[in-house]
Design an enzyme around this catalytic site. Sequence first.
Site, short mmCIF file in Angstrom:
data_model
loop_
_atom_site.label_atom_id
_atom_site.label_comp_id
_atom_site.label_asym_id
_atom_site.label_seq_id
_atom_site.Cartn_x
_atom_site.Cartn_y
_atom_site.Cartn_z
N LYS A 26 42.03 9.62 96.84
CA LYS A 26 41.39 9.62 95.52
C LYS A 26 40.24 8.63 95.46
CE LYS A 26 44.61 11.87 92.51
NZ LYS A 26 45.37 11.87 91.27
N LYS B 260 45.80 21.03 100.86
CA LYS B 260 46.74 21.55 99.85
C LYS B 260 45.98 22.13 98.65
CE LYS B 260 47.58 17.97 96.64
NZ LYS B 260 48.24 17.16 95.73
N LYS C 77 44.82 21.06 91.66
CA LYS C 77 44.20 21.37 90.38
C LYS C 77 42.83 20.73 90.24
CE LYS C 77 48.04 19.06 87.98
NZ LYS C 77 48.17 17.66 88.38
#
Length: 336
Positions: free
Chosen positions: A117, A199, A202
């Site tokens: 992130k 993966k 969202k």
Amino acid sequence: MNTTEQKKRILSAVQPSGNLTLGNYLGALKNWADLQEDFECIYCVADLHAITVRQEPAVLRKKSLDTLALYLASGIDPKKAAFFLQSHVPEHTQLSWVLGCNTMFGELSRMTQFKDKSQKHADNINAGLFTYPVLMAADILLYQADLVPVGSDQKQHIELARDIANRFNSVYSPTFTVPEAYILKSSARIMSLAEPERKMSKSDPNANASIFMLDRKDDIIRKFKRAVTDSEAVVAADPNRPGIYNLINIYSCLTGKDEKEIEREFEGKGYGDFKLAVGEACADALAPLQAEFDHLTKDKAYLDEILREGTEKASWIARKTIQKVYRKVGFYQSQK
Ligand code: TYM
């Protein structure tokens, strides 16, 4: 059947930070629904976690309620589970501070999600992003949860929660249940349709990489049709061919068929037929859930009522734990 008191307790959560994907559904929500008969279930909408990445306030507010509606639409019965928003139970942040003082900088630096992130949001590497796993440990330990059903991307965070619980228990005497991750092999990691080595997420900016739980049939079929595969054109479950392997896995999770059955079903057929079948299975699985979602989101009073009941139950457990923790660490408590 056991009484509620004797049942083991489950805690899990989803961040309302975007549109929930098929990965969230198969990796988490679907399993939550399957577990509700045998466990005491507590499900949280992790809105505090969501603001580690910049959110539009009005959108966050809407997504928080939508996420609750998706929990319910996935078949989780509010009579069997408690639902609440993380920000409605202040003990999460209270416990997070105490646990943060029992977590090492080095442990947090090793978290792969923090590294990912911080790369994705290089302009906003805030302290919350770094201490996020401590808040997640607080979510779990506050409720003395035995099991935490999640996808495999959350495994490292749950291992950290276990380490923190063990450390606290040995310094201050037994206080927390040491939780275990509950991860189903088949649905643990649903991959992106565009880049099957990554993966499904969202937050992926490519909308064709993910199936969203609220995608309509035409979009679902189109996205599976475009899914990246390979040139072998044989439907075979080979982990070295990540695109087709992922589609087989998705089809298996949706239909309950195993890999061998699927290979037999599509023997001699091309990828086109197979992709269409996966798309149809997915659309069929999501259609009733979407209808229920549409119905639920029209009734905000009902959703608020579910939240009120769930918050009351969660708060009762959370208060007990935080009082115990405050006493153990030595915070003075006034005589009543
Ligand atoms: P989040 O919001 O990223 O994802 C919610 C759940 O969905 C699972 N998941 C997947 N499973 C399989 N394949 C995928 N592609 C996929 N993508 C997501 C996640 O593993 C998760 O189970 N930190 C958590 C939220 C959280 C939490 C908690 C979870 C906050 N507090 C306490 C458990 C317990 C998160 O960001 O999940």
